[in-house]
Write an enzyme that holds these catalytic residues in place. Structure first.
Site, PDB file in Angstrom:
ATOM      1  N   HIS A 195     -63.090 -25.587 -32.009  1.00  0.00           N
ATOM      2  CA  HIS A 195     -63.974 -25.298 -30.872  1.00  0.00           C
ATOM      3  C   HIS A 195     -65.082 -26.342 -30.973  1.00  0.00           C
ATOM      4  O   HIS A 195     -65.996 -26.224 -31.795  1.00  0.00           O
ATOM      5  CB  HIS A 195     -64.505 -23.860 -31.000  1.00  0.00           C
ATOM      6  CG  HIS A 195     -65.630 -23.518 -30.081  1.00  0.00           C
ATOM      7  ND1 HIS A 195     -65.532 -22.541 -29.113  1.00  0.00           N
ATOM      8  CD2 HIS A 195     -66.884 -24.009 -29.977  1.00  0.00           C
ATOM      9  CE1 HIS A 195     -66.688 -22.457 -28.454  1.00  0.00           C
ATOM     10  NE2 HIS A 195     -67.529 -23.335 -28.970  1.00  0.00           N
TER      11      HIS A 195
ATOM     12  N   ASP B 253     -57.728 -19.102 -23.040  1.00  0.00           N
ATOM     13  CA  ASP B 253     -59.010 -18.618 -23.578  1.00  0.00           C
ATOM     14  C   ASP B 253     -59.355 -17.266 -22.938  1.00  0.00           C
ATOM     15  O   ASP B 253     -60.526 -16.993 -22.615  1.00  0.00           O
ATOM     16  CB  ASP B 253     -60.147 -19.628 -23.385  1.00  0.00           C
ATOM     17  CG  ASP B 253     -61.353 -19.299 -24.267  1.00  0.00           C
ATOM     18  OD1 ASP B 253     -61.281 -18.344 -25.059  1.00  0.00           O
ATOM     19  OD2 ASP B 253     -62.367 -20.009 -24.152  1.00  0.00           O
TER      20      ASP B 253
HETATM   21  O1  DOR Z   1     -66.258 -18.268 -23.543  1.00  0.00           O
HETATM   22  C1  DOR Z   1     -65.862 -18.059 -24.672  1.00  0.00           C
HETATM   23  N1  DOR Z   1     -65.546 -16.819 -25.086  1.00  0.00           N
HETATM   24  N2  DOR Z   1     -65.744 -19.077 -25.511  1.00  0.00           N
HETATM   25  C2  DOR Z   1     -65.453 -18.910 -26.810  1.00  0.00           C
HETATM   26  O2  DOR Z   1     -65.377 -19.862 -27.531  1.00  0.00           O
HETATM   27  C3  DOR Z   1     -65.291 -17.555 -27.374  1.00  0.00           C
HETATM   28  C4  DOR Z   1     -64.894 -16.609 -26.321  1.00  0.00           C
HETATM   29  C5  DOR Z   1     -65.008 -15.172 -26.725  1.00  0.00           C
HETATM   30  O3  DOR Z   1     -64.609 -14.800 -27.842  1.00  0.00           O
HETATM   31  O4  DOR Z   1     -65.470 -14.373 -25.909  1.00  0.00           O
HETATM   32 ZN    ZN Z   2     -63.835 -21.498 -27.974  1.00  0.00          ZN
END
Ligand code: DOR
Ligand code: ZN
Length: 425
Positions: free
Chosen positions: A177, A303
């Site tokens: 990340h 994601d």
């Molecule tokens: O927007 C995000 N949500 N980016 C991340 O890197 C983690 C993820 C989350 O776990 O909610």
């Molecule tokens: Zn991420």
């Protein structure tokens, strides 16, 4: 075991044929097949794709079962056309031991809707201070091969180097990340004209690009495999293009939302659009689309980040970053790439399966292939209703949008997980 005869279906856009699925494999293809006792699925107008594989899914179990569970997330995945998902490690407790990754793996097996492949944390508790027991997780029943502190960057270059060295022993991969934390302190959205106008602290593109540049050099130095999560800027694409030209073993993913939405959405102050990395500019979106078509960005990964109502329906500054993705990813990709089925199969199934080492997945429906496949109706259009999604959360940025394409059926090892657009269990 039920046999299925899918009639008159187009495999990846080719002329219609019949597909017989029996004993977990595609047994036969060809026109006019008959199979007494088989359940017939009318494939007229449908396209068969290898089951989609998501390299980046947050399933929230253990710890935040109010937002998602392995079972509800698996159902969302199957309805989205997926047959395998890689579950991110930022659960509570963190998936940094054999015990936790085995728990997630077992819950996935019990749900039986997709193959759930746990990702292990790189560092203990995602704290970025010492390496987790990568080897123990690799040797566990979950056979972890991808390690990521996603949600956090492995910011310490020495730890990153050690992790890259360590995973080489079992052909593992570190999924980064990419976010230089000193450059994103207090960040709320993409740093640019709109953040200036709104008075919100910006998340500059260079915070992502600097880490990718550093890590491709580290991966090159060590000779290891590196994967970059959710690439979001044109500059990152440039760094990746150069690294790949030099032969660095680096792969990268882009999310559907970074292919479609821009930082203009922040003007609404609706936290459903808050995500990390943030939505970027139209120029970034254009560069990401080109990179995906060319293969500089290898795959689409969702994601999928479900969040409970209280974590999303609040002030922008307090809202958690992340948005749902599993049930809409194919539609967005179809919208962005058009009906280029071979390319879609490459970016959403074959390549992610290869990166993750999921050898049973990513095979085109052909005689002898494991029957992990999905049927899409490309002519259908559907209006996204957050409350109708199978995910336990409803933080989709596509609410009430009309999207092209609908998943009609999904098969996991020859068993239907979705039929008539509905989950079978
Ligand atoms: O927007 C995000 N949500 N980016 C991340 O890197 C983690 C993820 C989350 O776990 O909610
Ligand atoms: Zn991420």
């Amino acid at each position: 075991m039920t046999a299925y005869l899918i009639t008159n279906v187009s495999v990846l856009g080719a002329a219609p044929t019949d597909l017989l699925i029996r004993d977990g494999v595609v047994a036969e293809t060809g026109a006019g097949l008959t199979a007494p006792g088989a359940v017939t699925v009318d494939g007229t107008g449908l396209v068969a794709l290898p089951g989609l594989v998501d390299l980046h899914t947050h399933l929230r179990e253990p710890g935040r079962e109010d937002a998602e569970t392995v079972e509800t997330g698996s159902r969302a995945a199957a309805l989205g056309g997926y047959t395998a998902v890689c579950a991110m490690a930022n659960t509570s407790p963190v998936a940094d031991t054999a015990g936790v990754v085995e728990q997630v793996w077992r819950l996935g097996r019990e749900a039986g809707l997709v193959d759930v492949q746990p990702i292990g944390a790189v560092t203990v508790g995602l704290a970025g201070e010492r390496l987790a027991e990568l080897g123990t997780m690799a040797d566990s029943a979950a056979r972890v091969r991808i390690f990521s502190d996603d949600g956090h960057c492995v910011a310490d270059p020495r730890l990153m180097r050690r992790a890259l060295e360590y995973v080489k022993a079992f052909d593992g991969i570190v999924a980064q990340h990419a976010e230089e934390p000193r450059l994103t302190e207090g960040a709320q959205m993409h740093e640019g004209e709109i953040s200036t106008r709104l008075g919100l602290t910006g998340w500059p593109a260079v915070a992502e690009e600097a880490i990718i540049a550093r890590d491709v050099l580290l991966a090159e130095h060590v000779g290891s495999r590196l994967h970059i999560c959710h690439v979001s800027t044109a500059g990152s694409v440039d760094v990746l293009r150069q690294a790949k030209a030099r032969g660095v073993q680096v792969t990268a993913e882009v999310t559907p939302h970074h292919l479609l939405l821009t930082d203009e959405k922040a003007v609404t102050y609706d936290p459903v659009y808050k995500v990390n990395p943030p939505l970027r500019t139209a120029a970034d979106v254009a560069a990401l689309r080109t990179a995906l078509a060319e293969g500089v960005v290898d795959i689409v990964a969702t994601d999928h980040a479900p969040h409970a109502v209280e974590d999303k329906e609040c002030e922008w500054a307090y809202a958690r970053p992340g948005m749902l993705g599993l049930e809409t990813a194919l539609s967005i990709t179809l919208d962005v790439l058009g009906p280029r089925w071979d390319l879609i199969a490459e970016r959403m199934s074959r390549t992610p399966a290869r990166i993750a080492g999921l050898t049973e997945h990513g095979h085109d429906p052909a005689p002898g292939a494991p029957a992990n496949l999905t049927l899409v109706d490309p002519a259908a259009r559907r209006v996204i209703e957050p409350t109708e999604l199978a995910s336990r959360s409803s933080n989709t940025p596509y609410a009430r949008m009309t999207l092209p394409g609908r998943i009609v059926a999904t098969f996991l090892r020859g068993e239907a997980t979705v039929l008539d657009g509905k989950a079978v269990k």
